[in-house]
Enzyme design. Structure first.
Site, PDB file in Angstrom:
ATOM      1  N   SER A 105      42.424  45.584  27.027  1.00 43.62           N
ATOM      2  CA  SER A 105      41.289  44.986  27.747  1.00 43.62           C
ATOM      3  C   SER A 105      40.582  43.941  26.647  1.00 43.62           C
ATOM      4  CB  SER A 105      40.290  45.716  28.500  1.00 43.62           C
ATOM      5  OG  SER A 105      39.271  44.839  28.740  1.00 43.62           O
ATOM      6  N   ARG A 141      41.110  33.207  25.287  1.00 44.55           N
ATOM      7  CA  ARG A 141      42.299  33.716  25.142  1.00 44.55           C
ATOM      8  C   ARG A 141      43.453  33.001  24.619  1.00 44.55           C
ATOM      9  NH1 ARG A 141      42.525  37.145  30.650  1.00 44.55           N
ATOM     10  NH2 ARG A 141      40.759  38.498  30.045  1.00 44.55           N
ATOM     11  N   LEU A 158      38.780  38.365  38.773  1.00 43.31           N
ATOM     12  CA  LEU A 158      38.372  39.232  39.805  1.00 43.31           C
ATOM     13  C   LEU A 158      37.261  38.258  40.582  1.00 43.31           C
ATOM     14  CD1 LEU A 158      38.124  42.547  37.974  1.00 43.31           C
ATOM     15  CD2 LEU A 158      40.112  41.518  39.362  1.00 43.31           C
TER      16      LEU A 158
HETATM   17  C1  LIG Z   1      46.620  44.502  33.218  1.00 41.52           C
HETATM   18  C2  LIG Z   1      45.707  43.555  33.704  1.00 41.52           C
HETATM   19  C3  LIG Z   1      44.379  43.595  33.791  1.00 41.52           C
HETATM   20  C4  LIG Z   1      43.387  42.718  34.119  1.00 41.52           C
HETATM   21  N1  LIG Z   1      42.217  42.827  33.967  1.00 41.52           N
HETATM   22  C5  LIG Z   1      41.000  41.955  34.531  1.00 41.52           C
HETATM   23  C6  LIG Z   1      39.853  41.833  34.364  1.00 41.52           C
HETATM   24  O1  LIG Z   1      39.415  43.001  33.640  1.00 41.52           O
HETATM   25  N2  LIG Z   1      39.190  40.974  34.793  1.00 41.52           N
HETATM   26  C7  LIG Z   1      39.483  39.855  35.508  1.00 41.52           C
HETATM   27  O2  LIG Z   1      38.830  39.029  36.283  1.00 41.52           O
HETATM   28  N3  LIG Z   1      40.752  39.922  36.055  1.00 41.52           N
HETATM   29  C8  LIG Z   1      41.969  40.596  35.347  1.00 41.52           C
HETATM   30  N4  LIG Z   1      43.264  40.567  35.587  1.00 41.52           N
HETATM   31  C9  LIG Z   1      43.640  39.578  36.397  1.00 41.52           C
HETATM   32  C10 LIG Z   1      43.399  40.254  37.850  1.00 41.52           C
HETATM   33  O3  LIG Z   1      43.596  41.413  37.945  1.00 41.52           O
HETATM   34  C11 LIG Z   1      44.413  39.549  38.805  1.00 41.52           C
HETATM   35  O4  LIG Z   1      44.397  38.026  38.683  1.00 41.52           O
HETATM   36  C12 LIG Z   1      43.779  39.615  40.184  1.00 41.52           C
HETATM   37  O5  LIG Z   1      43.720  41.266  40.332  1.00 41.52           O
HETATM   38  C13 LIG Z   1      45.037  39.123  41.204  1.00 41.52           C
HETATM   39  O6  LIG Z   1      44.421  39.365  42.658  1.00 41.52           O
HETATM   40  P1  LIG Z   1      45.148  38.943  43.895  1.00 41.52           P
HETATM   41  O7  LIG Z   1      44.255  39.781  45.177  1.00 41.52           O
HETATM   42  O8  LIG Z   1      45.196  37.551  43.833  1.00 41.52           O
HETATM   43  O9  LIG Z   1      46.707  39.572  43.885  1.00 41.52           O
HETATM   44  P2  LIG Z   1      47.194  41.073  43.766  1.00 41.52           P
HETATM   45  O10 LIG Z   1      46.334  41.982  43.369  1.00 41.52           O
HETATM   46  O11 LIG Z   1      48.388  40.794  42.915  1.00 41.52           O
HETATM   47  O12 LIG Z   1      47.770  41.157  45.302  1.00 41.52           O
HETATM   48  C14 LIG Z   1      49.024  40.629  45.664  1.00 41.52           C
HETATM   49  C15 LIG Z   1      48.968  41.285  47.098  1.00 41.52           C
HETATM   50  O13 LIG Z   1      49.993  40.425  47.731  1.00 41.52           O
HETATM   51  C16 LIG Z   1      51.089  41.252  48.191  1.00 41.52           C
HETATM   52  N5  LIG Z   1      52.279  40.318  48.467  1.00 41.52           N
HETATM   53  C17 LIG Z   1      52.724  39.770  47.343  1.00 41.52           C
HETATM   54  N6  LIG Z   1      53.862  39.144  47.590  1.00 41.52           N
HETATM   55  C18 LIG Z   1      54.228  39.457  49.026  1.00 41.52           C
HETATM   56  C19 LIG Z   1      55.119  39.279  49.796  1.00 41.52           C
HETATM   57  N7  LIG Z   1      56.246  38.388  49.572  1.00 41.52           N
HETATM   58  N8  LIG Z   1      54.915  39.784  51.089  1.00 41.52           N
HETATM   59  C20 LIG Z   1      54.102  40.688  51.439  1.00 41.52           C
HETATM   60  N9  LIG Z   1      53.064  40.941  50.362  1.00 41.52           N
HETATM   61  C21 LIG Z   1      53.228  40.392  49.349  1.00 41.52           C
HETATM   62  C22 LIG Z   1      51.302  42.405  47.542  1.00 41.52           C
HETATM   63  O14 LIG Z   1      51.713  43.575  47.989  1.00 41.52           O
HETATM   64  C23 LIG Z   1      49.609  42.595  47.047  1.00 41.52           C
HETATM   65  O15 LIG Z   1      48.960  43.312  48.183  1.00 41.52           O
HETATM   66  C24 LIG Z   1      43.850  41.711  34.879  1.00 41.52           C
HETATM   67  C25 LIG Z   1      45.329  41.335  35.116  1.00 41.52           C
HETATM   68  C26 LIG Z   1      46.182  42.208  34.581  1.00 41.52           C
HETATM   69  C27 LIG Z   1      47.765  42.249  34.610  1.00 41.52           C
END
Ligand SMILES: Cc1cc2nc3c(=O)[nH]c(=O)nc-3n(C[C@H](O)[C@H](O)[C@H](O)COP(=O)(O)OP(=O)(O)OC[C@H]3O[C@@H](n4cnc5c(N)ncnc54)[C@H](O)[C@@H]3O)c2cc1C
Length: 637
Positions: free
Chosen positions: A284, A330, A441
């Site tokens: 992190s 970054r 987030l």
């Molecule tokens: C290791 C790591 C650490 C991180 N730490 C931080 C942090 O400390 N602070 C911060 O702000 N950000 C952080 N990030 C970035 C952040 O975690 C992500 O950008 C954010 O969680 C994405 O959330 P989301 O809801 O957009 O997508 P996701 O959490 O990726 O959720 C996607 C959802 O869509 C569903 N889905 C996808 N495609 C399909 C499909 N075709 N059909 C049905 N369902 C589907 C999946 O099942 C899931 O439920 C980090 C990222 C990583 C990789």
């Protein structure tokens, strides 16, 4: 085509309030008559589905994991930003807005960013009310730390597990609505196409991942919250399942794809250890609050770090950027690490690594304090590398982590297909060409808890609720499309595994469209990807059948889409003859090696449209205006 951002004009401080007041409302008694399809139950989708269910809509929510709790959001480590100014260190909504626009290298829409900064404060209250156990100071107040690109402490955190705790909050809110019957959940169900009827998004086609059954789900609006596409690089910090299929198939139905070349390479990941590695692990950014980054001054110095005296170390970020030091954004930290390694000063066996050293702060604060702040991250590092970071410096190197590009959305988070909304990492909004740490987030939860509940109502109130049948031509055509792709993959019957293609694709994208790009390399990469894609369809071997749990088939469809997206990334990067944020074109840099923008010609969002198989994508530009934060050469010195 003209892109209407629908961003409000007038004083920016009031624009969201004024805009909300102008939005039409759906009568509470009518809400249950509208069916909303939410694809994704990570932080963005989970928050949206729970909030829309709570409002009274009839929500159907889909995810490909066995539970919403396994969305990739659970991996987020370091924290979430909010302009609460608890430290009284000069933070404000305006400062968060300013830092984000500047951090994104002046390539984001101002009105969206301002709204994000405004609602950031509500997110923390919402999550605390849900019971999210944010870290607290001795007196009981919520604690904050700093993330890159900011000189204030505005990051709320729960040790190194912030995403997990936030997701548990959203998940409980979602489960409550499932229990009440307001949300119907479809786990292990993958969306493979969007159904567009009379120009509006009216449903999706899904495949049940347990038995291969293909189904049609119709509704009044579709919300995609399906995460980012960082796995196009094969090796990335994203969960292995993250993919671009949902947004890519929507693109092929007419939704424009914005800024595909804006990808984030995170500076602090555990370096690659071998050819057959399948994923990379993030350390992190929060670690840069206390860890100091350095390399030996002498190229090729292979001594043990403990035997390199202080005077022979180069704390290059502190030297080059005295104001922000180790907490530069970054894109800047990643490029600086690459430059050190390219000059032969990299550490570790491969030379592709730099040190992240905690010895100073351990001396100052004691190991127990460091364990309190980052204990689980230190443990994870030791498990993976076999080295104890309390005793020897961590070795880190940049890796693919986040994608700022995504489906184009207007201020209401609606794509260019009416009725198709896109939230979280899946859309392009808010971060411009580089996202600041702890802001993903914030954006996902802002979109899900505080934006979509208002804006979707306006769309529904203005749209006649038509009831369509599964026999509608568009629904049948979408099912036929999904079935044909599955058949084509299973019938290829070649010799190479899906993973071997994905790995090769990832290497091309990393080499030519990664941390540094140039016109020659990008042109070459687009050609190489097209050739490899052709070979994939002839020689891939997908084991098993459709009518069963078949991960090889799932992966194959996702990799097929990554091929097309990877090519579009190169085309987009080639079109943008400037450097900005994470998009670093070697031809365009300042004498100090920083990104050199060309505001006169490139101050726009690139939105690409699908024109049919084998035909070049069309480019539509959304001009960006900066009325508050005047674009300047970004400086963190
Ligand atoms: C290791 C790591 C650490 C991180 N730490 C931080 C942090 O400390 N602070 C911060 O702000 N950000 C952080 N990030 C970035 C952040 O975690 C992500 O950008 C954010 O969680 C994405 O959330 P989301 O809801 O957009 O997508 P996701 O959490 O990726 O959720 C996607 C959802 O869509 C569903 N889905 C996808 N495609 C399909 C499909 N075709 N059909 C049905 N369902 C589907 C999946 O099942 C899931 O439920 C980090 C990222 C990583 C990789």
């Amino acid at each position: 085509m003209e892109l209407l951002s629908n961003a409000p004009t007038g004083p920016i401080e009031k624009s969201w309030e004024t805009h909300k007041f102008g939005l039409k409302l759906v009568n509470p008694a009518n809400k249950r008559k509208f069916k909303i399809i939410v694809v994704g139950s990570g932080l963005a989708g989970g928050a949206a589905a729970a909030s829309l269910g709570e409002l009274g809509y009839n929500v159907h929510c889909f995810c490909f994991q066995d539970s919403p709790r396994r969305a990739h959001s659970i991996a987020a480590q370091g924290g979430i930003n909010a302009a609460k100014n608890y430290h009284n260190d000069g933070d404000s909504v305006y400062r968060l807005f300013y830092d984000t626009v500047k951090g994104g290298d002046f390539r984001a829409r101002e009105a969206n960013v301002y709204r994000l900064a405004q609602v950031s404060v509500n997110i923390i209250d919402q999550c605390v009310a849900q019971g999210v156990p944010f870290a607290r100071e001795y007196g009981g107040l919520l604690d904050n730390r700093s993330f890159g690109g900011a000189q204030v402490s505005r990051t709320f955190y729960a040790r190194g597990q912030t995403g997990q705790q936030l997701l548990l909050g959203a998940y409980q809110a979602l489960e409550r609505q499932i229990g009440l019957g307001a949300v119907q959940m479809y786990p292990r169900t993958e969306m493979l196409d969007v159904i567009v009827i009379d120009g509006k998004a009216r449903g999706i086609v899904t495949r049940n991942l347990n038995d291969g059954k293909v189904d049609v789900h119709l509704g009044d609006a579709v919300v995609l919250a399906t995460g980012g596409y960082g796995n196009v690089f094969y090796l990335s910090t994203n969960a292995k399942g993250c993919n671009a299929t949902a947004i890519w198939r929507a693109y092929k139905r007419g939704a424009l794809f914005a800024n595909p070349c804006y990808t984030q390479i995170h500076p602090t990941c555990i370096p690659v250890a071998g050819e057959y590695q399948s994923k990379l692990t993030l350390m992190s950014e929060s670690l840069r609050n206390d860890g100091r980054i350095w390399v030996p001054k002498q190229a090729g110095d292979k001594r043990n770090p403990a035997s390199i005296p202080e005077g022979e170390r180069d704390y290059y970020l502190e030297r080059r950027y005295p104001s922000f030091g180790n907490l530069v954004p970054r894109d800047i930290a990643s490029r600086a690490a690459k430059a050190e390694c390219d000059a032969g000063r990299g550490v570790g066996e491969t030379g592709l690594g730099v040190y992240l050293d905690f010895s100073d702060c351990i001396k100052r604060l004691g190991a127990h304090k460091i364990a309190e702040r980052y204990g689980n991250l230190f443990e994870m590092y030791e498990r993976i590398t076999g080295e104890n970071p309390y005793e020897v410096p961590m070795r880190i190197y940049p890796a693919s982590h986040y994608t700022m590009g995504g489906l184009w959305v207007d201020y209401n988070l609606m794509s260019t297909i009416p009725g198709l909304f896109v939230l979280g990492e899946a859309n392009f909004s808010d971060h411009g060409a580089n996202r600041l740490g702890a802001s993903a987030l914030m954006q996902g939860l802002a979109d899900g808890y505080f934006v979509i509940p208002y804006t979707i109502g306006n769309y529904l109130a203005n749209t006649k609720s038509e009831k369509y049948s599964e026999d509608a031509v568009a629904a049948k055509e979408a099912v036929a499309n999904v079935t044909a792709i599955t058949k084509k993959l299973l019938n290829a019957n070649g010799k190479r595994t899906v993973d071997s293609y994905h790995r090769e694709l990832g290497k091309i994208v990393w080499e030519y469209c990664g941390m540094a790009r140039n016109a020659t390399g990008l042109t070459k990469a687009a050609g190489l990807i097209a050739e490899l894609r052709e070979d994939f369809w002839k020689n891939v071997r997908v084991l098993g059948a459709n009518e069963e749990f078949n991960q090889s088939l799932e992966k194959a469809g996702r990799v097929a889409d990554f091929f097309e997206l990877g090519e579009l990334m190169c085309i987009d990067a080639l079109n943008r003859n400037e450097s900005c944020g994470g998009h670093f074109r070697e031809e365009y840099q300042t004498p100090e090696g920083e990104a050199l923008r060309d505001d006169a010609n490139y101050s726009y969002v690139s939105a690409w449209g699908f024109q049919g198989e084998g035909r070049p994508a069309s480019l539509t530009k959304e001009p960006l205006a900066f009325n508050y934060v005047k674009p300047s050469q970004r400086s963190y010195k």
